[in-house]
Write a protein that holds these residues in place. Sequence first.
Motif, PDB file in Angstrom:
ATOM      1  N   GLN A  37     -34.950  -7.353   5.178  1.00 25.54           N
ATOM      2  CA  GLN A  37     -35.163  -7.600   6.609  1.00 25.54           C
ATOM      3  C   GLN A  37     -35.099  -6.289   7.395  1.00 25.54           C
ATOM      4  O   GLN A  37     -34.682  -5.252   6.880  1.00 25.54           O
ATOM      5  CB  GLN A  37     -34.115  -8.575   7.140  1.00 25.54           C
ATOM      6  CG  GLN A  37     -34.364  -9.999   6.657  1.00 25.54           C
ATOM      7  CD  GLN A  37     -33.468 -10.999   7.369  1.00 25.54           C
ATOM      8  OE1 GLN A  37     -32.256 -10.878   7.319  1.00 25.54           O
ATOM      9  NE2 GLN A  37     -34.069 -11.971   8.021  1.00 25.54           N
ATOM     10  N   GLY A  97     -37.813 -10.723  10.123  1.00 23.94           N
ATOM     11  CA  GLY A  97     -38.555 -10.857   8.867  1.00 23.94           C
ATOM     12  C   GLY A  97     -37.925 -11.947   8.030  1.00 23.94           C
ATOM     13  O   GLY A  97     -36.792 -12.369   8.276  1.00 23.94           O
ATOM     14  N   CYS A 245     -44.454  -8.875  10.406  1.00 20.42           N
ATOM     15  CA  CYS A 245     -43.148  -9.030  11.072  1.00 20.42           C
ATOM     16  C   CYS A 245     -42.504 -10.379  10.795  1.00 20.42           C
ATOM     17  O   CYS A 245     -41.311 -10.444  10.522  1.00 20.42           O
ATOM     18  CB  CYS A 245     -43.279  -8.787  12.567  1.00 20.42           C
ATOM     19  SG  CYS A 245     -44.291  -9.990  13.434  1.00 20.42           S
TER      20      CYS A 245
END
Length: 258
Positions: A37, A97, A245
């Motif tokens: 992430q 994410g 994203c």
Amino acid sequence: MSFSRSVEIVAKEQLKNDIFKFAILSEEMAKVALPGQFLEIRVKDDIEPFLRRPISIHKIDKVKNELEFIFQVKGKGTEILAQKQVGDKISILGPLGKGDFRFENYKNIAIIGGGIGVFPLYELARQASKNANVTTYLGFRSKDFVVLEDDFKKVSNKVVLTTDDGSYGENGFAINFLKEDCNNQKPDCIYACGPLPMLKAVRDFAMENGISAQVSLEERMGCGIGICLGCAVKDKKAEGYKHVCKDGPVFDINDVEF
Ligand SMILES: Cc1cc2nc3c(=O)[nH]c(=O)nc-3n(C[C@H](O)[C@H](O)[C@H](O)COP(=O)(O)OP(=O)(O)OC[C@H]3O[C@@H](n4cnc5c(N)ncnc54)[C@H](O)[C@@H]3O)c2cc1C
């Protein structure tokens, strides 16, 4: 789950001339963060630079409630960020994410990172090495760019470090050493982050040899939460696009075109 918070910088270290490691304190973020992430960081409370800058999570410390990130100064945003000091507060949106490095079911994994792409792979290696045999391949342009060698050695069964010019470690591209090792034993999965040519080489090799592979794409992005649609990559399995994203930044190589 992600949070928008003003968080305190609790540690700062200059790893190289233009590479900095920061630790921030946030129990909420550290609790839910996953390897792979990233954080969207507002570097200044001002109109300029307007957009937050995406930086990957390097390390998650659930005991100290800290997240670490490492960045290289590239332009205005990262230059401002590099001026911050311990005790300063910064506005962070994250973790963002899907954090989709999937490693739980594998026994032998290969991790390959190039340049600044090595930063997000550390937490993956750290968590995966608890149950799997981890071989890490780190590629840098030259000795001056080498970072995190000792850190990866602590969380890998074997580390192969390469430089393009041979000024440190093995001479050549990291992918070639991974390919060579695969002649003896194929990993269950390869995880990669780095320059696009390296990711493409990993994808082609993995596909040709029937090895699973996941890549983290550090596509330029605007909002970081799937609104501006600036970081689109073509979906391989359906009409349309996925967005780095919100659907990534980690993808299975069979899911997107890059
Ligand atoms: C999901 C994700 C995770 C990232 N993680 C990290 C990380 O852990 N550490 C790190 O150092 N960087 C990381 N990056 C890249 C980082 O976001 C950019 O370097 C940064 O936003 C540049 O901002 P700037 O204002 O300093 O430079 P700008 O003035 O915006 O740009 C300066 C230069 O950097 C280049 N650049 C800008 N964004 C990117 C990008 N996404 N990829 C490649 N080149 C870019 C530009 O083309 C330009 O040449 C990540 C990017 C993404 C999308």
